[in-house]
Design a protein around this motif. Structure first.
Motif, PDB file in Angstrom:
ATOM      1  N   CYS A   1      49.465  21.607 -89.223  1.00 43.19           N
ATOM      2  CA  CYS A   1      49.145  21.105 -87.892  1.00 43.19           C
ATOM      3  C   CYS A   1      50.414  21.009 -87.077  1.00 43.19           C
ATOM      4  O   CYS A   1      51.386  20.419 -87.518  1.00 43.19           O
ATOM      5  N   LYS A   2      50.367  21.554 -85.871  1.00 43.61           N
ATOM      6  CA  LYS A   2      51.493  21.376 -84.960  1.00 43.61           C
ATOM      7  C   LYS A   2      51.285  20.099 -84.156  1.00 43.61           C
ATOM      8  O   LYS A   2      50.146  19.813 -83.808  1.00 43.61           O
ATOM      9  N   PRO A   3      52.285  19.343 -83.792  1.00 39.00           N
ATOM     10  CA  PRO A   3      53.675  19.623 -84.153  1.00 39.00           C
ATOM     11  C   PRO A   3      53.946  19.270 -85.612  1.00 39.00           C
ATOM     12  O   PRO A   3      53.458  18.261 -86.094  1.00 39.00           O
ATOM     13  N   LEU A  39      52.354  31.863 -90.098  1.00 40.23           N
ATOM     14  CA  LEU A  39      51.656  32.552 -89.017  1.00 40.23           C
ATOM     15  C   LEU A  39      51.075  31.566 -88.017  1.00 40.23           C
ATOM     16  O   LEU A  39      50.192  30.770 -88.352  1.00 40.23           O
ATOM     17  N   ASP A  40      51.561  31.631 -86.785  1.00 44.68           N
ATOM     18  CA  ASP A  40      50.999  30.792 -85.727  1.00 44.68           C
ATOM     19  C   ASP A  40      49.636  31.363 -85.325  1.00 44.68           C
ATOM     20  O   ASP A  40      49.406  32.571 -85.375  1.00 44.68           O
ATOM     21  N   LEU A  41      48.723  30.466 -84.948  1.00 39.84           N
ATOM     22  CA  LEU A  41      47.379  30.925 -84.580  1.00 39.84           C
ATOM     23  C   LEU A  41      47.357  31.572 -83.193  1.00 39.84           C
ATOM     24  O   LEU A  41      46.792  32.635 -82.987  1.00 39.84           O
ATOM     25  N   MET A  42      47.990  30.879 -82.208  1.00 40.45           N
ATOM     26  CA  MET A  42      47.952  31.375 -80.835  1.00 40.45           C
ATOM     27  C   MET A  42      49.208  32.179 -80.548  1.00 40.45           C
ATOM     28  O   MET A  42      50.314  31.632 -80.511  1.00 40.45           O
ATOM     29  N   LEU A  43      49.013  33.471 -80.347  1.00 46.46           N
ATOM     30  CA  LEU A  43      50.153  34.368 -80.149  1.00 46.46           C
ATOM     31  C   LEU A  43      49.866  35.331 -79.008  1.00 46.46           C
ATOM     32  O   LEU A  43      48.708  35.660 -78.759  1.00 46.46           O
ATOM     33  N   PRO A  44      50.912  35.806 -78.336  1.00 46.06           N
ATOM     34  CA  PRO A  44      50.675  36.866 -77.357  1.00 46.06           C
ATOM     35  C   PRO A  44      50.311  38.157 -78.080  1.00 46.06           C
ATOM     36  O   PRO A  44      50.793  38.414 -79.170  1.00 46.06           O
ATOM     37  N   VAL A  82      56.113  34.007 -87.815  1.00 46.31           N
ATOM     38  CA  VAL A  82      55.470  34.559 -86.621  1.00 46.31           C
ATOM     39  C   VAL A  82      55.176  33.402 -85.679  1.00 46.31           C
ATOM     40  O   VAL A  82      54.309  32.575 -85.946  1.00 46.31           O
ATOM     41  N   GLU A  83      55.955  33.332 -84.614  1.00 49.00           N
ATOM     42  CA  GLU A  83      55.902  32.157 -83.724  1.00 49.00           C
ATOM     43  C   GLU A  83      56.449  32.573 -82.373  1.00 49.00           C
ATOM     44  O   GLU A  83      57.552  33.091 -82.303  1.00 49.00           O
ATOM     45  N   ASP A  84      55.651  32.328 -81.324  1.00 38.14           N
ATOM     46  CA  ASP A  84      56.096  32.781 -80.004  1.00 38.14           C
ATOM     47  C   ASP A  84      56.927  31.742 -79.254  1.00 38.14           C
ATOM     48  O   ASP A  84      57.508  32.044 -78.224  1.00 38.14           O
ATOM     49  N   GLU A  85      56.977  30.501 -79.760  1.00 39.14           N
ATOM     50  CA  GLU A  85      57.914  29.540 -79.157  1.00 39.14           C
ATOM     51  C   GLU A  85      59.257  29.771 -79.843  1.00 39.14           C
ATOM     52  O   GLU A  85      59.452  29.355 -80.985  1.00 39.14           O
ATOM     53  N   SER A  86      60.159  30.443 -79.120  1.00 42.60           N
ATOM     54  CA  SER A  86      61.349  30.953 -79.817  1.00 42.60           C
ATOM     55  C   SER A  86      62.260  29.830 -80.332  1.00 42.60           C
ATOM     56  O   SER A  86      62.889  29.980 -81.372  1.00 42.60           O
TER      57      SER A  86
HETATM   58 CA    CA Z   1      51.803  29.951 -80.180  1.00 45.45          CA
END
Ligand code: CA
Length: 242
Positions: free
Chosen positions: A110-112, A61-66, A17-21
Motif C-alpha cells: 500500500c502506498k505510501p 510494479l506500480d499499478l498506475m503507470l503512464p 517500475v515507478e513513474d514518480e521518479s
Molecule cells: Ca504511479
C-alpha cells in the motif's frame, strides 16, 4: 573450502517500475544499500519487453503507470515468466479487488510505503522464491485430519474448533498465497452472516497460539499488512531428513 568474505554471490537484480521518479530513486537507494542491484523504468510499455530480455530476479510494479497499467503488465509477464512481482497501489481498498483477479502477483504494497518495508518484503519474497528454501517444503511437516479437526506434527497434535480448522485448512492448502479477510470469511461462514474483520483476526490469534504448542518458535501464519494472511510452510533444514 570457505569462500572469502569479500567475494559474495552476484546480487539479486530488482526492477523498479515507478513513474514518480523521486520515489523510484529512493527505493533504489534503499535496495542498493541492502545489497541488491536495481534498474528503474517509468513507462508501462517498456516493462514486459525489459523483463523478457533482462530476466530480473524480482519486479516492484506500480499499478498506475503512464502507457500501460500494472494489471496488464502483470498478466503479460505471467505468460512467459514466474519472476516474483510485488505490486504497489495507492488505494488500500484496491487490494481486495486485485487479489480477486488472481493476477499472479506475489505480494501487494500500500502506498505510501516506507522503503524499509519494501526491502523487508523483497527479502521475504526472494527467500521464498529460492527453490532450496521454504517453498520446497510445500506441504510442511504438518498433517491435517479433517474428521477430527486435528493438526499433527510428528507425534504431537492439537485439536481445533471447526472454524479454526476451516481457516487453517484454507491457508494451508495454498502455501504462500495471500487470502484477504473477506475471502477467508466467505470460506468459513457459508451462511453469509455478518462478521467483522476482527472475528478473523481473533480466530487467527487463537490458531497461532495452538500451532505454537506443536511447533514452538515458528511463524506459520503471516499477516500481510493491508491485505490479509498467508501460510508459509516450515523451512526444511538443508540436508535434513525428508
Ligand atoms: Ca504511479
Amino acid at each position: 573450502m570457505n569462500l572469502p568474505a569479500d567475494n559474495p554471490p552476484s546480487p539479486a537484480r530488482i526492477l523498479i517500475v515507478e513513474d514518480e521518479s523521486r520515489l523510484a530513486r529512493l527505493l533504489a537507494d534503499y535496495l542498493e544499500a541492502a545489497g541488491y542491484a536495481t534498474h528503474c523504468l517509468e513507462d508501462g510499455r517498456e516493462v514486459a519487453g525489459w523483463v523478457k530480455a533482462r530476466k530480473p530476479d524480482l519486479v516492484v510494479l506500480d499499478l498506475m503507470l503512464p502507457g500501460r497499467d500494472g494489471l496488464e503488465i502483470c498478466k503479460e509477464i505471467r505468460t512467459f515468466s514466474l519472476v516474483p512481482i510485488l505490486m504497489a497501489t495507492a488505494r488500500a481498498e484496491e487490494i481486495d479487488r486485485l487479489l480477486g483477479l488472481e493476477l499472479g502477483a506475489d505480494d501487494y504494497l500500500c502506498k505510501p510505503y516506507s522503503p524499509r518495508e519494501v526491502v523487508a518484503r523483497v527479502k521475504a519474497i526472494l527467500r521464498r522464491a529460492r527453490p532450496d528454501s521454504v517453498m520446497a517444503e510445500v506441504a510442511g511437516p504438518l498433517q491435517l485430519d479433517p474428521d477430527a479437526f486435528k493438526v499433527m506434527a510428528g507425534d504431537r497434535s492439537i485439536e481445533l474448533t471447526a472454524v479454526e480448522f476451516q481457516l487453517f485448512a484454507t491457508l494451508f492448502q495454498s502455501p504462500g498465497r495471500i487470502f484477504s479477510r473477506a475471502r477467508l470469511m466467505d470460506n468459513i461462514y457459508a451462511d453469509q452472516r455478518i462478521v467483522s474483520d476482527r472475528t478473523i483476526d481473533s480466530h487467527i490469534k487463537k490458531l497461532r497460539r495452538k500451532l505454537a504448542d506443536i511447533l514452538p518458535g515458528l511463524e506459520l501464519i503471516h499477516s500481510v499488512y493491508g491485505a490479509g494472511y498467508r501460510y508459509e510452510p516450515v523451512p526444511r533444514e538443508p540436508g535434513g531428513p525428508e
